[in-house]
Design a protein around this motif. Structure first.
Motif, short mmCIF file in Angstrom:
data_model
loop_
_atom_site.label_atom_id
_atom_site.label_comp_id
_atom_site.label_asym_id
_atom_site.label_seq_id
_atom_site.Cartn_x
_atom_site.Cartn_y
_atom_site.Cartn_z
N ASN A 46 0.69 -1.36 -0.08
CA ASN A 46 0.08 -0.04 0.10
C ASN A 46 0.88 1.19 0.02
O ASN A 46 0.59 2.40 -0.85
N LYS A 47 1.98 1.29 0.80
CA LYS A 47 2.68 2.38 0.97
C LYS A 47 3.48 2.47 -0.22
O LYS A 47 3.48 3.81 -0.81
N LYS A 54 2.11 9.92 -4.90
CA LYS A 54 2.49 11.23 -4.58
C LYS A 54 3.75 11.54 -5.18
O LYS A 54 4.50 12.59 -4.93
N GLN A 136 -6.33 3.93 -4.82
CA GLN A 136 -5.60 3.21 -3.52
C GLN A 136 -6.40 3.84 -2.54
O GLN A 136 -6.68 2.94 -1.52
N ALA A 137 -6.82 4.93 -2.28
CA ALA A 137 -7.68 5.30 -1.23
C ALA A 137 -8.98 4.41 -1.38
O ALA A 137 -9.57 4.27 -0.30
N GLY A 140 -7.98 1.23 0.37
CA GLY A 140 -7.88 1.23 1.50
C GLY A 140 -9.24 1.11 2.41
O GLY A 140 -9.20 0.43 3.23
N THR B 184 -7.48 9.80 3.39
CA THR B 184 -7.61 8.55 2.93
C THR B 184 -7.74 7.32 4.01
O THR B 184 -8.20 6.26 3.63
N GLU B 189 2.76 3.93 7.48
CA GLU B 189 3.10 2.65 7.23
C GLU B 189 2.06 1.88 6.14
O GLU B 189 2.69 0.65 5.91
N GLY B 190 1.23 2.33 5.67
CA GLY B 190 0.42 1.76 4.71
C GLY B 190 -0.65 0.91 4.90
O GLY B 190 -1.49 0.22 4.46
N TYR B 192 -4.34 0.88 7.31
CA TYR B 192 -5.71 1.50 7.16
C TYR B 192 -6.47 1.59 8.16
O TYR B 192 -6.66 0.48 8.99
#
Lengths: 157, 238
Positions: A46-47, A54, A136-137, A140, B184, B189-190, B192
């Motif tokens: 995800n990161k 970004k 991606q948002a 998540g 978001t 760290e990724g 959620y």
């Protein structure tokens, strides 16, 4: 006190059962640790994708991450065998018992994560970094966050 | 919401004239948010976060009232709260309000930037971050000395984490990280957020980027606090 033949068999069986139980407990602890590491791997994916959105990472890195995430998302359900909830393993597992009492919903969210990740791979291939950020948002929210609310126990901080 | 005082059930606040707030006046709505009093002047339980909403400006309360009037009405009756005595007796809330209700609106703090004051207003009054993320005393009032130190019994029934600048809070996050989380739901760290915070992010994602940054600037300025620990069960007698 002496044991007859069947008494000795019973004692031996109990010993084997106790040993098996101890081994299984060790297995479960290893499994939970592996599961936590597995989830950290998803977070790293995800990161990497977020960093690409970004402008802080390459498209190649984002592509590698989404492919890994697709692969991992297909394995999630199998990472949660019965008997590994926070009720079964307090202080070690942060998987709520609701995963197993509400299993169909849990499986559905895992499938949503997988399907959303597959769709996001196309966005990474053809879309702008801004579009990847939006995708991606969404992933998540409907994948990771949707599961963390009902099924992840917050450990003491 | 299950608490030490009993169980609270959120009431119908749609414009339905019988079961919602459709028969309320705007002045009554202002009084509910500012003074913690219901349609007929009865004291309201602070499970409804009026101790925070009291800080809102008159204009923002009027805007909120205008919006709520546009929500589709629902004829679903509100379920009565199920509270222990004496908490079921609303007049005891007078004492609670004297102790813990600091009536607004929230005034800007001199010497602080406009961005910080905007963030403080949004975090303290509108988004009411401290209502979940601060510990409470035995009477259910917020422990102001340890604001934002986390609450083992957060609003969604889970631990609301420490969001002060302590390393075990959000000390390692930058303002940009926090603004991103509010947009978001993603942590640096990724990971959620889930649960009650995911619902909060549904709202903060609709704010302007400037407002999210202002909240981050304010929250990051909160002094470090040790995390609130869960209450230990009382020792067994005998």
């Amino acid at each position: 006190m002496t044991f007859g033949k069947w008494g000795k068999v019973a004692v031996a069986a109990l010993g084997v059962a106790a040993l098996s139980s101890a081994v299984f407990a060790q297995d479960k602890e290893a499994l939970v640790k592996n599961r936590i590491d597995f989830m950290k791997g998803q977070a790293a994916d995800n990161k990497a994708i977020g960093d690409y959105a970004k402008g802080m990472a390459t498209k190649e890195a984002a592509t590698k991450a989404i492919n890994d995430l697709i692969d991992r998302s297909g394995k999630i359900v199998a990472m949660f065998p019965a008997g590994t909830s926070s009720t079964d393993m307090p202080g070690k597992s942060n998987a709520k018992a609701a995963i197993w009492t509400d299993h169909a919903k849990f499986v559905e969210i895992a499938k949503t994560l997988h399907d959303t990740a597959v769709a996001e791979a196309d966005v990474i291939k053809t879309g702008t970094p801004e579009a990847v950020g939006a995708a991606q948002a969404n992933l998540g929210k409907v994948g990771c966050g949707a599961c963390h609310g009902p099924y992840r126990e917050k450990l003491p901080g | 919401m299950t608490t030490d005082f009993g169980t609270f059930y959120p009431p119908n606040i749609t414009p339905d004239k019988v079961h919602g707030i459709g028969s309320w006046t705007e002045a009554q709505f202002h009084r509910a948010l500012r003074d913690g009093k219901g349609k007929d002047g009865e004291y309201l339980y602070p499970a409804f976060s009026y101790p925070a909403f009291t800080g809102m400006t008159d204009q923002d309360i009027s805007d909120l009232w205008a919006y709520l009037k546009t929500v589709p009405p629902s004829a679903q009756p509100s379920k009565p709260h199920d509270l222990k005595f004496p908490f079921s007796f609303r007049p005891v809330l007078l004492g609670w309000q004297i102790l813990f209700l600091h009536k607004g609106p929230l005034e800007p703090v001199a010497g602080k930037s406009a961005e910080w004051n905007r963030g403080r207003y949004l975090a303290e009054a509108v988004a009411h971050c401290g209502e979940c993320h601060s510990p409470r005393n035995a009477l259910g009032g917020i422990d102001d000395k340890h604001a934002y130190a986390g609450n083992p019994d957060g609003g969604d029934g889970q631990r609301a984490p420490n969001i002060s600048s302590h390393p075990k809070g959000i000390g390692k996050m930058s303002e940009a990280d926090l603004a991103e989380l509010l947009n978001t739901g993603a942590t640096p760290e990724g990971d959620y957020v889930g649960g009650g915070m995911a619902l909060v992010v549904d709202g903060t994602a609709k704010l302007s980027a400037a407002d999210r940054k202002a909240i981050a600037v304010y929250i990051k300025s909160v002094p470090a606090q040790e995390s609130t620990q869960a209450k230990k069960p009382a020792p067994k007698k005998g």
